[in-house]
Design a protein around this motif. Structure first.
Motif, short mmCIF file in Angstrom:
data_model
loop_
_atom_site.label_atom_id
_atom_site.label_comp_id
_atom_site.label_asym_id
_atom_site.label_seq_id
_atom_site.Cartn_x
_atom_site.Cartn_y
_atom_site.Cartn_z
N PHE A 231 0.74 -1.18 -0.10
CA PHE A 231 0.29 -0.02 -0.28
C PHE A 231 1.04 0.96 0.29
CE2 PHE A 231 -2.79 -3.75 1.84
CZ PHE A 231 -3.46 -3.21 0.91
N ASP A 232 1.80 1.02 -0.81
CA ASP A 232 2.71 2.24 -0.68
C ASP A 232 3.08 3.15 0.84
OD1 ASP A 232 2.45 1.97 -3.45
OD2 ASP A 232 1.42 3.67 -3.23
N GLY A 233 3.61 2.01 1.92
CA GLY A 233 4.22 2.37 2.72
C GLY A 233 3.52 3.30 3.48
N TYR A 234 1.69 3.29 3.22
CA TYR A 234 0.69 4.43 4.01
C TYR A 234 0.26 3.33 5.46
CZ TYR A 234 0.73 8.02 0.67
OH TYR A 234 1.92 9.18 0.08
N GLU A 235 0.48 1.91 5.16
CA GLU A 235 -0.03 0.88 6.03
C GLU A 235 0.70 1.18 7.20
OE1 GLU A 235 1.91 -1.38 2.60
OE2 GLU A 235 1.34 0.51 2.92
N GLN A 236 2.07 1.32 6.77
CA GLN A 236 3.25 2.13 8.54
C GLN A 236 2.03 3.24 9.50
OE1 GLN A 236 7.30 2.52 7.28
NE2 GLN A 236 6.22 3.21 5.75
N PHE A 237 1.55 4.11 8.98
CA PHE A 237 0.70 5.25 9.66
C PHE A 237 -0.40 4.85 10.14
CE2 PHE A 237 4.83 6.15 8.68
CZ PHE A 237 5.33 6.63 9.39
N SER A 238 -1.87 4.25 8.96
CA SER A 238 -2.71 4.58 8.92
C SER A 238 -3.14 2.99 8.71
CB SER A 238 -3.19 4.76 7.91
OG SER A 238 -4.54 4.83 6.86
N TRP A 239 -4.29 2.65 9.32
CA TRP A 239 -5.35 1.30 9.19
C TRP A 239 -6.10 1.11 8.33
CZ3 TRP A 239 -10.20 0.48 9.59
CH2 TRP A 239 -11.16 2.20 10.20
N ASP A 240 -6.32 1.94 7.08
CA ASP A 240 -7.31 1.96 6.18
C ASP A 240 -7.82 2.98 5.51
OD1 ASP A 240 -7.79 4.49 7.57
OD2 ASP A 240 -10.39 4.30 7.64
N GLY A 241 -6.23 4.32 5.29
CA GLY A 241 -5.80 4.63 4.69
C GLY A 241 -5.51 5.82 4.76
N LEU A 242 -6.96 5.92 5.72
CA LEU A 242 -7.27 7.30 6.22
C LEU A 242 -7.07 7.64 7.37
CD1 LEU A 242 -9.08 10.13 6.28
CD2 LEU A 242 -11.74 8.63 6.41
#
Length: 294
Positions: A231-242
């Protein structure tokens, strides 16, 4: 229903949308929960996050949240708060500074919006960028303008930009909710969210208040993993993208405490005394009626 008349410590009010409401989620290291722990016995942390809300809707809520500090005053600037709704919380004129029911001061207001306002048209939460910027100005001026009935020289403001949108994660979330089997339509885009983050930064600069650029902070940290993680690394800081996960909440709390210590040093919790003495300082033969006055 009877009203609570007990003593409330001076407060920090965290005002925002679901990113603030979820800040109490200790399972995800909620940032407001961590803030409450940091100020334990020093300041009360009040979470006023409203999931799904935008700045257009919460503009009607803020006057009901803030304590009134002065009578209504008329001013030609229509963006300054003047007349509260009839159910706004009026402070007692004879509130005591040293007894139960005394006035609690608002020491810090965090304002954390943009994620819902950045909804694409025609989705209901969408707020045009110019209106969003005006609303953020209104929130700040509510407590910083001397003509506002909510003004207090003791109150500081910290703005927080919306985090970036992890589009692949969010698309997965939308697909999971799409039980009807129709086409999944993206209702948010990261490039659009960036514009709302920039608007928050612009208002902070214009009104000379501190701002946490959470959008850039996360973008900088996922740059090296873009295209290398599912998920392009966003999963490191977010559980659902938001919404923030544990690491995202840890990052926001870290940035907020850094901002407080550098921009609002008088509110550094390490410099604030307990409201009542630490038990280790009590000999046991004091006049407790005086020693333990709130």
């Amino acid at each position: 229903m009877s009203r609570y008349n007990g003593h409330i410590y001076d407060t920090i009010v965290c005002f925002g949308d679901s990113l603030t409401q979820h800040g109490w989620d200790v399972g995800k290291h909620g940032w407001t929960a961590q803030l409450s722990q940091a100020y334990l016995r020093r300041l009360d942390v009040v979470n006023r996050g409203f999931s799904g809300y935008n700045t257009r809707w919460t503009k009607f809520l803020l006057p009901q949240i803030l304590p009134i500090t002065a009578p209504a005053r008329r001013n030609s600037n229509s963006n300054e708060p003047l007349d509260p709704p009839s159910n706004a919380p009026l402070e007692e004129e004879d509130g005591s500074e040293d007894g139960g029911g005394g006035k609690a001061r608002l020491r810090l207001l965090t304002v954390f919006f943009g994620a819902n306002d950045a909804h694409l048209e025609p989705f209901k939460c969408h707020v045009p960028l110019d209106e969003f910027r005006t609303n953020i100005e209104y929130f700040v001026l509510s407590v910083t303008s001397p003509t506002s009935m909510f003004y207090s020289k003791d109150t500081r403001v910290v703005l927080i930009t919306p985090p970036p949108l992890g589009e692949k994660l969010w698309a997965r979330e939308l697909a999971a909710e799409n039980t009807g089997g129709g086409e999944v339509v993206m209702d948010r885009l990261n490039e659009n969210t960036k514009q709302y983050a920039e608007a928050v930064k612009s208002v902070a600069e214009q009104l000379s208040v501190p701002c946490i650029d959470l959008w850039s902070a996360i973008e900088d940290r996922v740059e090296d993993t873009r295209g290398k993680m599912e998920f392009d690394g966003y999963e490191q800081f977010s559980w659902d993208g938001l919404h923030l996960n544990a690491r995202g909440n840890d990052l926001l709390f870290e940035l907020l405490m850094k901002t407080i210590r550098t921009e609002v040093p008088e509110l550094d919790p390490e410099k604030l005394p307990f409201v009542v003495p630490d038990h280790r300082s009590i000999a046991g033969n004091e006049d407790f009626n005086q020693l333990l006055r709130l």
